[in-house]
Design a protein around this motif. Sequence first.
Motif, PDB file in Angstrom:
ATOM      1  N   GLU A 153      -1.098   9.046  -5.868  1.00 34.17           N
ATOM      2  CA  GLU A 153       0.186   9.684  -5.625  1.00 34.17           C
ATOM      3  C   GLU A 153       1.268   8.819  -6.246  1.00 34.17           C
ATOM      4  O   GLU A 153       1.354   7.626  -5.965  1.00 34.17           O
ATOM      5  N   SER A 191       6.935  11.019  -7.400  1.00 35.53           N
ATOM      6  CA  SER A 191       7.538  11.454  -6.136  1.00 35.53           C
ATOM      7  C   SER A 191       9.067  11.342  -6.073  1.00 35.53           C
ATOM      8  O   SER A 191       9.607  10.694  -5.166  1.00 35.53           O
ATOM      9  N   GLU A 225       6.897  16.981   0.421  1.00 33.71           N
ATOM     10  CA  GLU A 225       6.903  16.771   1.874  1.00 33.71           C
ATOM     11  C   GLU A 225       6.951  18.074   2.652  1.00 33.71           C
ATOM     12  O   GLU A 225       6.389  18.191   3.743  1.00 33.71           O
ATOM     13  N   TYR A 262      10.487  11.289   7.858  1.00 34.50           N
ATOM     14  CA  TYR A 262       9.673  10.901   6.697  1.00 34.50           C
ATOM     15  C   TYR A 262       8.274  10.404   7.100  1.00 34.50           C
ATOM     16  O   TYR A 262       7.255  10.832   6.562  1.00 34.50           O
ATOM     17  N   ASN A 281      -0.848   5.062  -2.990  1.00 31.60           N
ATOM     18  CA  ASN A 281       0.562   5.442  -3.104  1.00 31.60           C
ATOM     19  C   ASN A 281       1.241   4.438  -4.018  1.00 31.60           C
ATOM     20  O   ASN A 281       1.309   3.260  -3.685  1.00 31.60           O
ATOM     21  N   VAL A 339       4.504   3.279  -4.941  1.00 40.05           N
ATOM     22  CA  VAL A 339       5.894   3.401  -4.459  1.00 40.05           C
ATOM     23  C   VAL A 339       6.544   2.020  -4.493  1.00 40.05           C
ATOM     24  O   VAL A 339       5.876   1.016  -4.225  1.00 40.05           O
ATOM     25  N   GLN A 363       9.634  -0.214  -0.062  1.00 38.03           N
ATOM     26  CA  GLN A 363       8.975   0.511   1.037  1.00 38.03           C
ATOM     27  C   GLN A 363       7.712  -0.197   1.530  1.00 38.03           C
ATOM     28  O   GLN A 363       6.876   0.400   2.199  1.00 38.03           O
ATOM     29  N   TYR A 401       7.440  -0.340   5.298  1.00 40.32           N
ATOM     30  CA  TYR A 401       7.171   1.014   5.772  1.00 40.32           C
ATOM     31  C   TYR A 401       5.694   1.383   5.610  1.00 40.32           C
ATOM     32  O   TYR A 401       5.061   1.913   6.519  1.00 40.32           O
ATOM     33  N   PHE A 402       5.143   1.078   4.432  1.00 41.62           N
ATOM     34  CA  PHE A 402       3.732   1.434   4.214  1.00 41.62           C
ATOM     35  C   PHE A 402       2.790   0.610   5.080  1.00 41.62           C
ATOM     36  O   PHE A 402       1.729   1.089   5.479  1.00 41.62           O
TER      37      PHE A 402
HETATM   38  N1  ARG Z   1      10.379  10.383  -2.388  1.00 41.75           N
HETATM   39  C1  ARG Z   1      10.272   9.017  -1.990  1.00 41.75           C
HETATM   40  C2  ARG Z   1      11.408   8.204  -2.599  1.00 41.75           C
HETATM   41  O1  ARG Z   1      11.955   8.567  -3.610  1.00 41.75           O
HETATM   42  C3  ARG Z   1       8.973   8.390  -2.393  1.00 41.75           C
HETATM   43  C4  ARG Z   1       7.752   8.980  -1.757  1.00 41.75           C
HETATM   44  C5  ARG Z   1       6.646   8.012  -1.671  1.00 41.75           C
HETATM   45  N2  ARG Z   1       5.431   8.525  -1.118  1.00 41.75           N
HETATM   46  C6  ARG Z   1       5.158   8.643   0.179  1.00 41.75           C
HETATM   47  N3  ARG Z   1       4.010   9.137   0.526  1.00 41.75           N
HETATM   48  N4  ARG Z   1       5.996   8.268   1.106  1.00 41.75           N
HETATM   49  O2  ARG Z   1      11.754   7.156  -2.065  1.00 41.75           O
END
Ligand code: ARG
Length: 563
Positions: free
Chosen positions: A123, A126, A265, A316, A339, A341, A345, A348-349
């Motif tokens: 993934e 995003s 989402e 989220y 992921n 990202v 984050q 968060y992850f």
């Molecule tokens: N849309 C989110 C952003 O721009 C990133 C998403 C990341 N993926 C996830 N599964 N949370 O910050």
Amino acid sequence: MKEQIEKLIKEVLKNLGIEDEVSFVVEHPTDFKNGDYSTNVAMILSKKMGINPRDLAEKIVIELKGLPKQGFGEINKIEVAGAGFINFYLGREFFTENINKILEEKENWGKNKKGENKKIIVEYSSPNIAKPFTIGHLRSTIIGDSIARILTSSSFKVIRDNHLGDWGTQFGKLIVAIKNWGNLEEIEKSETPIKLLVDLYVKFHDEAEKDKTLEDKARASFLKLENKDKDATDVWKRCIDLSMKEFERIYKKLNITPFDTIYGESFYEDKMKAVIDDVKKKNLGKESEGAFIIEFSEEKKLPPLLLLKKDGSSLYALRDLATDKWRKNEYGNDIRIINEVGSEQKGYFKQIIEAENMLGYFTEGQRIHVAHGLYRFSEGKMSTRKGNVIWLDDIINEAEKRAGEINEETKEIVAIGALKFNDLKRDSLGDIIFNWEEILNIKGDSGTYLQYTAVRANSILNKADMNRSIIDEIMIPSEIIDLEKYLYQFPEIVEYSYQSLQPHHIATYLIELASSFNNFYGNTQILVEENKYMTYHLNLIKAFTQTMKNGLWLLGIEVPEKM
Ligand code: ARG
């Protein structure tokens, strides 16, 4: 080959009466002068046994040489060096065979079977609807696409998913802003619809400072959206269409492999209740000031994870949990998830992964967050800031302008290659400081340098008269050059990149490979009558262009026809 050497050494240790497990390594020495493989086994053992490492190394080498010849395959020399290293040299035969192998395997050269029969979701990208495609998303797109390619080359069944940010309170804000100050028809007709939507979003926040009721109105609008209100849904859908058009344009420009799924989402809206049920069943949830949260045990040192707001709207994190629960049902219990990202984050992850372990969704290591650092701009010409964001288009345009100075015709491929390589050549966790001179440098470690070298090699092949009278026997020089020593290592590099999920190992390797090619090319007269090795040289160049092409493919970089 490495395994073969390890096996031989273990056999010798047994013959010498050493029964203990010895943790030695067999690896490529950094300098080719020290052989193709080298082991520290004598040094490790000598410490344990209290004897001189060189003496022990000599003894091991004598034993090795006493083993049946056929066990050695292509090794033709073994030597003791330095403080007690044992170095192995591969023979001419091995390298010649390897060139043939590359020419036979073509685009399959470098692939491995590590992921056979395994499914993995990668993934990445995003971006968020009605917001700019930021350079953070650019990094995720470039790195994620490359990781997906590396996994494909390792035989995984890869599912590329774009987890669009298309749900959440911000859509309530957008709906309110459009209603109060915007005109959707006009936005749809505009050349720059996303910029107008972002302006409205900014305006909402400015106005909300003055008018305290706006935030409540936004929350109410998002609740309407969650309750499938027709008008709210209509505005939301139109914003998605506008953004998707923009994103598709960017992906095409960047030559990103199309996504297999773009759920976003919002797709998980009706799948969130099942998660809340799981949380309640396992007694992991807690009411806190009206909100619904998961708390972690003390030693995890993680803040609580918010799932529902006090007005009952989803957050989220809840959507992420729902996403992963659904993926497991859809793709099977053994599905793996990556992921890609940004590192902002990271915390968060950690919470998400821990929550999913507690919920019993996944086991350790089954889902991985691959993070990347930030882009940073040295102040000056290139901080084209509009408001507070740097628009991707400005970056791409600047790259193309500069690539056009090298060659107008190929500027798109060169510009995109340069941007991608600049990202993929480094450990992705670090920040990137933008430096255009470095990015498009034909001589430095840049994508431009690699493309240029590949074009150069191709042009020799084009020039060579391939219909020249067929020579029955190819003459091969006895000397083995560095280029050959890099070539055979390519599959190992691909495998290592897969294991570490780090494309930069491929990038670094390709720079070394290109330099060894340029060295060879600079020192060899190839297309001259007197060159008795011409056929062999041309095969070697073909093997090089194939390897370079396969390597650049893994990074998502194309080779132009000319440059
Ligand atoms: N849309 C989110 C952003 O721009 C990133 C998403 C990341 N993926 C996830 N599964 N949370 O910050």
